[in-house]
Design a protein around this motif. Structure first.
Motif, PDB file in Angstrom:
ATOM      1  N   ALA A 110      -2.208   3.232  16.563  1.00  0.00           N
ATOM      2  CA  ALA A 110      -2.899   2.258  16.436  1.00  0.00           C
ATOM      3  C   ALA A 110      -1.844   0.886  16.186  1.00  0.00           C
ATOM      4  N   PRO A 111      -2.287  -0.206  16.355  1.00  0.00           N
ATOM      5  CA  PRO A 111      -1.260  -1.004  16.026  1.00  0.00           C
ATOM      6  C   PRO A 111      -0.728  -1.417  14.505  1.00  0.00           C
ATOM      7  N   LYS A 112       0.581  -1.598  14.408  1.00  0.00           N
ATOM      8  CA  LYS A 112       1.132  -1.611  13.281  1.00  0.00           C
ATOM      9  C   LYS A 112       0.731  -2.865  12.428  1.00  0.00           C
ATOM     10  N   SER A 113       0.324  -3.997  13.133  1.00  0.00           N
ATOM     11  CA  SER A 113      -0.116  -4.796  12.361  1.00  0.00           C
ATOM     12  C   SER A 113      -1.637  -4.716  11.713  1.00  0.00           C
ATOM     13  N   GLY A 114      -2.422  -3.960  12.313  1.00  0.00           N
ATOM     14  CA  GLY A 114      -3.531  -3.294  11.642  1.00  0.00           C
ATOM     15  C   GLY A 114      -4.474  -4.657  12.154  1.00  0.00           C
ATOM     16  N   GLU A 115      -4.249  -5.155  13.160  1.00  0.00           N
ATOM     17  CA  GLU A 115      -5.097  -6.189  13.854  1.00  0.00           C
ATOM     18  C   GLU A 115      -5.283  -5.891  15.233  1.00  0.00           C
TER      19      GLU A 115
END
Length: 1008
Positions: A784-789
């Motif tokens: 999953a994207p590390k940015s959480g977005e």
């Protein structure tokens, strides 16, 4: 010397014919690889071109031109016309007003070369003179236009201040002389224009076609021009692609070097992507084909070695007599070698022609069309033939080495002396060391199939065979002695002959290697077939998929649910490619368990569990139902710094979503006035109910100032003039939250918001109800994207929360899966989907397309797992893998021929032994059993050994065999084949070898 060699060939015609045949087979096997590779290259180009949209096969130079730049653009168009195999089409387009005066919409006044040849006139005639135009059939019906009608058209430009098209040129009268329909909207002639594509943003705006003098005569300062190179027959094939690639590179460099031209013209070209796929396919083909072709050539050399060595052993007495008569060593050499060398030389051209024709015929039958009788040399075929012939001569000479160097006493013996043990051990060790080195190189170069890596399967098969062959002689001797004690004379004689005959071990190695080649081939083909089937299921996502014209996510979901309310066979799906993040797949996950083809790569949770996790329960939304919204606000703009009245640059917009599905509704008006007032906004689309997605506030004043507004209450009227019903009687801070970390405070019974002004461009501040989810649960294909977005369904960035993780996702490979309805809950902008699809499960009715059309969905494309598998089957790696099966079948047939050849070489000695034993009382049945047992145990042991070698070779090499041109879906191919893929070929080979052994028994018993 020549006469003696000729007499030898004449006297031993059968043996010479066998060597000719084997030489032809070796040469045919050598040329089969390059010929098949060339055929695959051509078929792969055709497949890649067929899988490329017509627009993507078109090269275009587009420009927004002023009148002074047109001559230079025409010169650039001339350069594009030089592309080999392409036809250029020039077009000019400008927006005009006047065709639709009531709506004020623009029309596209268009010139296109030879347009009359590609449209069908349904009324009137086509263009003939200046001042004439033809309009589309739907436009004519909508506006009531008929041939002979004169309209006044004028050039239009877009005014940013009024956000509308305005007349900028003097109108000119234009006569409508015809009404047209495109003959074929998808034909290559339309190139990249997208005039009639259902996925085009302005697909409903049919162009108004006119001649070039008419377009040029209309007063305008600038227009949009393009010249498109449309590919013709033969523009894309394996011979023309290199020249085309070079021409495009030169054109791109020329455009880039002209700084003035580069400012207003751009080359639109997706062909490098096609070239990359073709080059990648060619590279993979050159890895996969030699993986099977090289062991086959080696097997042919081994058969030639067995044949020549056996024939030489049968002529040992003859060589002894020649030596006794004092023939010089060089003469003995030519008398011994000439017979084999001449036979090999005769067989080589026959094999070259036969191999070329046979390989082309097989390729034509498998994936044609291929010119079968075209004997033009394929790239690399002559060199491969020379290598095969040279190798055949070399192994033939090696087979003669021992007899030429043996003393006359040894040559006069019927039983040749055993070779030195150290020599055989060294040969076996060399085979094992080469196999180990090849495997190490394969892993050291990250699985790249090059150099020794291409020989790994063959070397492993050879190493296992020679090691197992070391056990053949002692085991056969032990079996023979035991059979003697038990009185089984046929078995004893056969086993002892295997132990004493020098060629038995060579025959065993030959048979085992052939079985290993076939076993590795069937394993490769089976795993490749399953890998393509898996890939096809992932590419489509469902048994069948329908692509529909771009539509709103809510409208798509509502339409599909209207057709299938229970989610038993249809699911709404949208794809957003992701510009600054991973691609996102939006799906109505309620139908996920029944529709999607679920695979282990998607994670360890079931579709039902994923669907439940992606649609968690949430708070009740704020619902408004009526035709008018009334928002009570208190607005305080910043004070003016120049003494003028304070500005009113604040705009408030209610963001609404129909409960029944459909495009979002933006209910707003002009700038909000200063002070406290109730602001009424029209919202006709919410008569049946809408969900309040949020309230958008934009302060457009420049300079970074801020405006303050308090939102007091929200009411709704069922219809104009009806009493106001308050939906949100009081805005409470704990019931709302704002985007961009804006702080909300309680004031005057409402929510106080500070709205920042525009620094570069206005930035909206959005208030959303707390019932709107704060993040969106997702299934992640890959990390999953590390940015959480990630990008939401409206293209805005939303917070995400991963509920599960797999290695891949259907349709997009790596990316994210969101529930389309849940994603809508957090959307605040338009949710139009450029890629909208409907996935269908096995239970979909036959008329599902008609049902979807009745709901307003326009089907523009169809796909299925079967169609995706067919596309993959036609690409380079899939076609190349089939060469393994061809090589395996030839290898086994060659081994069977070697078995028969060994019997033919030993025939005279075997018959002499049988006659002698019969005279001593041996039964005829026992003599036939002796022949059977002399070959059948070797064949059975070779089958078992070959299968073991194939399994070992696959364990080492299998993970590196390429199956696809790209790795877009990060799928791990199956590790091992299905049992039947090994068992059935093994049974077939065992039956073949047994049949040959039985045939040999009968042949020799008849002659006894």
């Amino acid at each position: 010397m020549i006469a003696l060699v000729t007499l030898m060939l004449t006297a031993r015609r059968l043996q010479a014919a066998l060597v000719v045949l084997l030489s032809a087979l070796a040469t045919a096997a050598a040329v089969a690889g390059p010929v098949y590779t060339d055929a695959v290259d051509r078929a792969a180009v055709a497949a890649e071109v067929a899988n490329t949209a017509p627009a993507d096969r078109t090269v275009a130079v587009r420009a927004a031109l002023e009148s002074t730049q047109r001559d230079r653009f025409d010169a650039l168009a001339g350069d594009l016309a030089d592309l080999p195999g392409f036809t250029t089409v020039l077009s000019a387009t400008l927006p005009v007003l006047g065709l639709e005066p009531e709506s004020g919409d623009i029309s596209w006044f268009t010139f296109r070369d030879s347009v009359c040849e590609h449209i069908r006139i349904v009324s009137g005639r086509c263009l003939m003179a200046t001042g004439e135009a033809v309009v589309g059939a739907s436009t004519a019906r909508r506006l009531g236009l008929t041939p002979g009608r004169t309209v006044s058209l004028g050039w239009a430009t877009y005014d940013e201040a009024s956000r509308a098209w305005v007349l900028s040129g003097r109108p000119a009268p234009t006569t409508v002389v015809g009404v047209y329909e495109p003959v074929d909207p998808a034909e290559p002639y339309w190139g990249r224009s997208g005039y009639f594509s259902p996925t085009a943003p302005d697909a409903a705006a049919e162009p108004v076609f006119a001649g070039r003098p008419t377009v040029d005569a209309l007063e305008h300062d600038a227009d949009n021009r393009s010249v498109e190179a449309i590919p013709g027959p033969g523009a894309f094939d394996a011979d023309t692609l290199p020249a085309l690639s070079t021409a495009l590179d030169e054109l791109s460099e020329e455009l880039g070097d002209d700084e003035e031209m580069a400012r207003f013209a751009a080359l639109t070209d997706d062909l490098p992507k096609l070239f990359d796929r073709v080059n990648r396919s060619d590279a993979l083909t050159r890895e996969v084909v030699p993986l099977a072709g090289l062991p086959l050539i080696g097997l042919c050399w081994l058969v030639i070695f067995v044949a020549v060595a056996g024939a030489t052993a049968a002529r040992r007495h003859e060589q002894a007599l020649i030596a006794l008569r004092g023939a010089p060593r060089i003469g003995r050499f030519w008398l011994a070698a000439g017979e084999s060398v001449i036979a090999i030389a005769v067989g080589a051209p026959l094999g070259y022609v036969a191999g070329t024709l046979a390989t082309r015929a097989i390729a034509d039958a498998r994936f044609g069309p291929v010119p079968v009788f075209d004997l033009a040399p394929a790239p690399g075929a002559p060199a491969a033939a020379l290598v095969a012939v040279a190798g055949a001569v070399l192994v033939g000479l090696l087979a003669l080495r021992r007899d030429l160097s043996s003393p006359v006493v040894d040559l006069l013996r019927r039983v040749p002396p055993r070779g030195a043990a150290w020599r055989t051990i060294a040969i076996d060790a060399a085979a094992v060391v080469l196999a180990v080195l090849a495997a190490v190189q394969l892993r050291a170069f990250d699985g790249q199939l090059l150099g020794l890596g291409l020989l790994v399967p063959g070397l492993i098969a050879l190493a296992v065979a020679v090691l197992a062959g070391r056990l053949l002689v002692p085991l056969a001797a032990r079996l023979g002695r035991g059979a003697v004690r038990r009185g089984r004379l046929g078995l004893a004689l056969g086993a002892l002959q295997v132990a004493r005959r020098p060629g038995s071990q060579r025959l065993f190695v030959l048979l085992a290697v052939a079985v290993a080649v076939l076993g590795f081939a069937t394993t490769t083909v089976d795993v490749a077939d399953r890998a393509r089937a898996d890939r096809a299921a992932v590419e489509t996502g469902a048994t069948r998929t329908l692509t529909v014209a771009p539509t709103d996510a809510g409208a798509l979901r509502a339409a599909v649910r209207a057709v299938d309310p229970d989610g038993r066979y249809a699911m709404a799906v949208g794809v957003r490619p992701g510009v600054d993040g991973p691609p996102v797949l939006f799906a109505d996950t309620a139908a996920l368990p029944a529709v999607a083809v679920w695979r282990p790569e998607y994670g360890d949770r079931t579709p039902a569990e994923i669907a439940a996790a992606l649609r968690p329960p949430d708070d009740e939304p704020v619902v408004v139902k009526g035709t008018e919204l009334a928002l009570t606000v208190d607005y305080a703009p910043p004070p003016a710094t120049d003494g003028t009245a304070p500005g009113t640059e604040l705009r408030l917009t209610a963001l609404l979503r129909p409960l029944a599905g459909g495009p979002p509704v933006r209910a707003g008006s002009a700038d909000v006035k200063t002070g406290r007032h109730t602001w009424t906004m029209a919202s006709q689309a919410c008569a049946d109910g809408c969900r309040l997605a949020g309230i958008e506030a934009i302060y457009s004043a420049a300079g970074g100032e801020v405006a303050e507004v308090s939102i007091i209450s929200l009411g709704v009227r069922a219809e104009a003039g009806a009493p106001l019903t308050e939906v949100v009687p009081a805005f409470a801070v704990d019931r709302w939250r704002a985007s961009d970390d804006a702080e909300l405070t309680a004031e005057d019974g409402g929510v106080h918001v500070v709205v920042p002004g525009a620094v570069i461009q206005p930035r909206p501040t959005v208030l959303v109800p707390v019932s709107t989810p704060g993040d969106v649960p997702v299934l992640s294909g890959g990390p999953a994207p590390k940015s959480g977005e990630a990008e939401g369904v409206d293209g805005n960035i939303v917070a995400i929360r991963s509920v599960a993780e797999g290695r891949a996702l259907p349709r997009i490979g790596t990316g994210l899966l969101m529930d389309i309805g849940y994603a809508e809950r957090v959307a605040t902008a338009a949710t139009a989907l450029d890629t909208a699809e409907v996935w269908l499960g096995p239970a979909a009715p036959a008329d599902v397309e008609q049902r979807l059309a009745a709901q307003g969905l326009v089907v523009t494309g169809r796909d299925s797992v079967a169609a995706a598998a067919d596309r993959l089957d036609g690409r380079g790696p899939a076609l190349a893998v089939w060469f393994h099966l061809l090589a395996g079948v030839v290898a086994v047939l060659l081994a069977a021929c070697g078995m028969w050849l060994m019997a033919a070489v030993d025939r005279r000695r075997t018959l002499d032994d049988l006659v002698a034993l019969r005279r001593q009382g041996l039964a005829a049945r026992t003599g036939g059993s002796w022949v059977l047992w002399a070959y059948l145990p070797v064949a059975v042991a070779a089958v078992v050994t070959g299968l073991v070698a194939a399994v070992i070779a696959w364990a080492v090499v299998g993970q590196y065999v390429p199956y696809f041109v790209d790795d877009d879906f990060a799928l791990a191919p199956p590790t091992w084949p299905r049992p039947l893929a090994i068992v059935l070929p093994a049974v077939a080979v065992a039956v073949l070898f047994t049949s040959v052994a039985v045939g040999l028994r009968r042949a020799l018993r008849v002659r006894d």
